[in-house]
Design an enzyme around this catalytic site. Sequence first.
Site, short mmCIF file in Angstrom:
data_model
loop_
_atom_site.label_atom_id
_atom_site.label_comp_id
_atom_site.label_asym_id
_atom_site.label_seq_id
_atom_site.Cartn_x
_atom_site.Cartn_y
_atom_site.Cartn_z
N SER D 143 0.82 -1.22 0.00
CA SER D 143 0.00 0.00 0.00
C SER D 143 0.85 1.27 0.00
O SER D 143 2.07 1.23 0.13
CB SER D 143 -0.89 0.01 1.24
OG SER D 143 -0.10 0.31 2.37
N CYS D 144 0.18 2.39 -0.12
CA CYS D 144 0.86 3.68 -0.20
C CYS D 144 1.74 3.96 1.02
O CYS D 144 2.89 4.35 0.88
CB CYS D 144 -0.15 4.81 -0.38
SG CYS D 144 -1.46 4.84 0.84
N ASN D 145 1.19 3.74 2.21
CA ASN D 145 1.99 4.01 3.41
C ASN D 145 3.18 3.07 3.51
O ASN D 145 4.29 3.48 3.85
CB ASN D 145 1.11 3.86 4.66
CG ASN D 145 0.29 5.11 4.94
OD1 ASN D 145 0.83 6.21 4.98
ND2 ASN D 145 -1.01 4.96 5.14
N ARG D 172 -4.30 10.87 6.12
CA ARG D 172 -5.40 11.63 5.53
C ARG D 172 -6.60 10.69 5.59
O ARG D 172 -6.48 9.52 5.24
CB ARG D 172 -5.06 12.10 4.12
CG ARG D 172 -4.98 11.00 3.05
CD ARG D 172 -6.30 10.58 2.50
NE ARG D 172 -6.31 9.40 1.68
CZ ARG D 172 -6.59 8.18 2.13
NH1 ARG D 172 -6.79 7.96 3.42
NH2 ARG D 172 -6.66 7.16 1.28
N HIS D 196 0.46 -1.29 9.39
CA HIS D 196 1.54 -0.85 8.51
C HIS D 196 2.87 -1.53 8.82
O HIS D 196 3.59 -1.92 7.90
CB HIS D 196 1.68 0.68 8.59
CG HIS D 196 0.38 1.38 8.31
ND1 HIS D 196 -0.49 1.76 9.31
CD2 HIS D 196 -0.21 1.73 7.15
CE1 HIS D 196 -1.55 2.33 8.76
NE2 HIS D 196 -1.42 2.33 7.46
N HIS D 222 -0.75 11.66 3.33
CA HIS D 222 -0.42 11.13 4.65
C HIS D 222 0.85 11.82 5.15
O HIS D 222 1.64 12.34 4.36
CB HIS D 222 -0.11 9.63 4.57
CG HIS D 222 -1.24 8.76 4.15
ND1 HIS D 222 -2.41 8.66 4.84
CD2 HIS D 222 -1.37 7.91 3.09
CE1 HIS D 222 -3.22 7.79 4.24
NE2 HIS D 222 -2.61 7.34 3.17
N GLN D 305 -0.90 9.57 -1.19
CA GLN D 305 -1.59 8.27 -1.12
C GLN D 305 -2.19 7.81 -2.44
O GLN D 305 -2.33 6.63 -2.68
CB GLN D 305 -2.67 8.33 -0.03
CG GLN D 305 -3.97 9.02 -0.44
CD GLN D 305 -3.91 10.55 -0.33
OE1 GLN D 305 -2.92 11.11 0.09
NE2 GLN D 305 -4.99 11.22 -0.71
#
Lengths: 351, 351, 351, 351
Positions: D143-145, D172, D196, D222, D305
């Site tokens: 994922s983005c994080n 966010r 995460h 984020h 994100q």
Amino acid sequence: MISVGINGFGAIGKRVAWAVSQQDDMKLVGVAKTSPDSNARKAVDIGYGLFCADKDLDFEASKKRFADAGIKTRVLPEMFREINVIVDTSPGKVGAINKEKLYDGKDFHMIFQGGEKEKIGMSFNARANYNKALGQKSLRVVSCNTTGLLRVLKPMSELYKLKDVFVVLARRAADPKEDDKGPINSYVPTELPSHHAPDVQTVMPEIDITSFGGALPMTIMHQHSLIIETEEKPDENEIIEKLSKETRLALLGNEGKTPPSSSTVIEMARDLNITPRNDIMNIVILKDTIKTKGNKIMMMYYVHQESDAVPENIDAIRASLKKASQAESMSRTDKTLRLDLMKKKLEKYFP
Amino acid sequence: MISVGINGFGAIGKRVAWAVSQQDDMKLVGVAKTSPDSNARKAVDIGYGLFCADKDLDFEASKKRFADAGIKTRVLPEMFREINVIVDTSPGKVGAINKEKLYDGKDFHMIFQGGEKEKIGMSFNARANYNKALGQKSLRVVSCNTTGLLRVLKPMSELYKLKDVFVVLARRAADPKEDDKGPINSYVPTELPSHHAPDVQTVMPEIDITSFGGALPMTIMHQHSLIIETEEKPDENEIIEKLSKETRLALLGNEGKTPPSSSTVIEMARDLNITPRNDIMNIVILKDTIKTKGNKIMMMYYVHQESDAVPENIDAIRASLKKASQAESMSRTDKTLRLDLMKKKLEKYFP
Amino acid sequence: MISVGINGFGAIGKRVAWAVSQQDDMKLVGVAKTSPDSNARKAVDIGYGLFCADKDLDFEASKKRFADAGIKTRVLPEMFREINVIVDTSPGKVGAINKEKLYDGKDFHMIFQGGEKEKIGMSFNARANYNKALGQKSLRVVSCNTTGLLRVLKPMSELYKLKDVFVVLARRAADPKEDDKGPINSYVPTELPSHHAPDVQTVMPEIDITSFGGALPMTIMHQHSLIIETEEKPDENEIIEKLSKETRLALLGNEGKTPPSSSTVIEMARDLNITPRNDIMNIVILKDTIKTKGNKIMMMYYVHQESDAVPENIDAIRASLKKASQAESMSRTDKTLRLDLMKKKLEKYFP
Amino acid sequence: MISVGINGFGAIGKRVAWAVSQQDDMKLVGVAKTSPDSNARKAVDIGYGLFCADKDLDFEASKKRFADAGIKTRVLPEMFREINVIVDTSPGKVGAINKEKLYDGKDFHMIFQGGEKEKIGMSFNARANYNKALGQKSLRVVSCNTTGLLRVLKPMSELYKLKDVFVVLARRAADPKEDDKGPINSYVPTELPSHHAPDVQTVMPEIDITSFGGALPMTIMHQHSLIIETEEKPDENEIIEKLSKETRLALLGNEGKTPPSSSTVIEMARDLNITPRNDIMNIVILKDTIKTKGNKIMMMYYVHQESDAVPENIDAIRASLKKASQAESMSRTDKTLRLDLMKKKLEKYFP
């Protein structure tokens, strides 16, 4: 009986005025304001003595302004003769001017707020350094965020030797009433390094602490994420047991679910109706976020920026005038401002 | 003495329970809940009788759930035997199911909320149609926005013949406690046409009204912009004089400055500490926005979505059971729920 | 070939610079800035001529500041010799100072923005009063909200005789980049009466219009709710047909659903990638909100506050210098800034 | 030439489609959608092949739905015959169903997104484990994080031995287009512990990492606050030098002022106009927050994100099909998606 005057009647002044009025060892002589606005009328209606102040110290001109608005006042210097202590709640940096031009050389003691620079008086937190403050003529009650940090770090330091502390702040960018401040949709980093860690050290110089973070589009509470490295291997239950004893902390679960949001906690305060303005003067620790990993401890909590330093002002008065021991003062404050009841209820309803 | 039961203990139920407890002609038999959560404990702590409900009407199963959580309850049908009236504050559309499956055929009267469809009972607003409601077995207290509109339009219709009304709504998108609803940064139009105008007409069918608008990222109050076309040429002072007499309206100036923001008004309610949760049950009219232009009138006001329909629930109880005249009921409600004091204070501090 | 200079390189200046660069009958001589910051470097990188300006008109000092920062510039007065027209995009009220101290008496023409007072030059909107602007030495392109209103009201006035217009504004409180402006959670009424209606009348004095509203916690678009009273009985289809022909308006449906939110529309602009910064220079009318009731018309639309007045600046240049007819200029502007394509795509994807 | 199909055309699908179209070693066979909406028309307009999908695998019914809406499609199984790899960008957990019911047993390789569970395929990050992914039939782009964390932690782990990592996330709460998600005014803690850290360990199991934090009312980026404990004593300059070499990171100062807010950074991307939608696929490190203290390192950065995992999808395709070495693939991706230019420009304009 301690005679208290308050200079300023904004977010903090109005709360401290109420808090003083709840003490049976204190008498509120009155509050001072510079402009004859609605807040002035409110003060009169509540029954507070009203004194007029003036930025340029032209008190008679100020008195006339109030009179023209139909509000009878006495001038600020008249307050000085009747008080044992003044709580200065004027906007940041104005306290220093007041001290120099108005207070210094007078008999009364002085309590300032965290917006003033360190040198204005001994930095104060009831839990952390009450005894050092005994008899000090000028005290500075540290800011909301620093007060939150000290209330947690002091008991933690009694439990373990703290080697290294990091706090990441998610600051509310404006108070509910501040309708011109933003951001609306952004993360705005704080000054670098943030002033919070050095401010903690004005009270607990032995703490090795670093703070950073940013301001966010919310108005109701600050949020802190804490990482503490200890000398000894820490234990979650021990920490919870220790912090649970602190009246000025409340440890909230959420029936096994994800910890409650800050708005959920504030909604509970609205339901409880224990304090005026539904203030939560206790620091709200999210119990399930207290985790250890090796010799490190994590923890998240909320700080009600508008009110958490109010009890400290009451204790600062007593400490400065040597009117009570730490235990006695804090206990009286907690009862009269109902931090004990708030803690009990919050912990009951967020099991 | 009217015996009142409340089914539901959410945003409206908890407020109506408090409101009932303030009446000397009413007795709160208790509140009903489906789950043994913190709100249930709160109800017990306050001293409310607690009844267990269940979506599938399996009351004994529900009783066991509560017992397992250490909470002693009686089952909802036991409440039915002791009450003269039930106030149903369950989520939208559930009231209709309750009516059909639980209430119909029983002796007690029923008060529903605006989330239910029109046919559930006569739509009610204390100011607009109290007398028509006398003796009605089932009443529906219209929603927060509709209540606001009716409180303004009824007196206006006594002053002038209203030809055409337009209302533009800036809706708060979520209540303070609803931490999962947005938008965060957007204007979201409401359904088209909005349901508010037809809802007004369920109470005042003679009003020719059109409503539209959107939801916005704020939690504290709705805002309405009203444009009213009248038969006669209207007069600003006449309007202000007329509306000023209404206890459930408060007309706020701002010392000659731009009208106060919604957060400024809520902050005043926090300072005043007149109502639990700092609710403002009065509609807050921004006095300086009352303007006429030819035979048209403009006006802006705030609606406290969480609480403004609470007094109407109390009046609906009395109307339904024919226990008081309109004037008598509204006056008692205004005093006991302190709408009169709130109006007086708000108008004083926002001159 | 028209030689254009731009004084200021902020939100508007940077967009007008781009817009000028897209015209084949214009040449961008350069942009002027007072401080040697990142925006200055950006201007150089894009290839714009860079001129240094100074608040106190000490241009050599400014030139040195830029030089010290490693940026080579010419001084603003050098720009004056090479241009036919200056577009002043400095912050509100600074344009008036510039006019008096720097521009007056020079040969070039001047285009100012809506933040300046009316007397600085003839108020301009391409659709509404292009022909009156022909040859005017100083023009003032009205603000974003006024531009939106005029683009709608001008064609409406060609269709019907407009008797009375009301507009309720839901203003975005800050631009996306303005991270210090609020409110975060409040409705803040605008000044009363709002300046928008009188501003419309500087261009269309024949329109009887009233404006009011407030600022809200959103950054992306203003929203207007319009109520127009006409002499004749209006017809929805006729209105839609008329407005559909306007390139600077886009009429959006939503496949029969509730009209799209402002963030949904901006997301579409991001997907389309037609304009820099995903600006939507067209006014976005929510087609399904166009409703008539007797001789009144309702309508809701969005105004992209950052960009909608940019095309008007381009047309103002041509009108001022008498370089093109209204139809010719607007058509060229619409093509080169791609308002025609944006309209086509938005209308296709929001059917 | 790699033939790529994309199943899903939402926030990620549309970006990956664009990214594939920028590669000279790839050919986009088409995108698949379940409903014939505006996005479908957009895909056709851009020139993408359009395939119809269906939740119940009734492809002919789906084809008819599209045909009824005037959109010609082929059915998803037809795509399968023409592709070497499918990028599944369907909503979380749907990818797993697709894999089982549609993809397994086919010849093409599969790339899934971070919303899928770990077991769907090898977790992938271009910088951290490209070589392990070579030839893997199924990859899962984290994922983005997690992508943000890995891009920072991998180079840091090459510089120092990382003993203990803590990350505090300020998430966010919604994407710009998600106009129904909140909170509006609250801090909402994430699940505890946050997912995460374990997700990072699916790629770098050797990293001892803990993650916690909350969601906040912002839509654009984020924010992470990182605290890394290292075996060796770290050095700020060394860290900056190391991270500066990473194309997928951008290190931003702010001319000596407080680091830029997330909205300021996004505004710069709007100005730069380098990427569609003004996406910032690079992780934006706030250079001045890189601080060391003993053997600990602090750092703050922003994660866009919506887009940061897009380059990883391109690299995942090449890795899975063994079409390029890590260095070759990343370099091509960075050039074609302009991460190199974005880094250069951001670093120049935030010196």
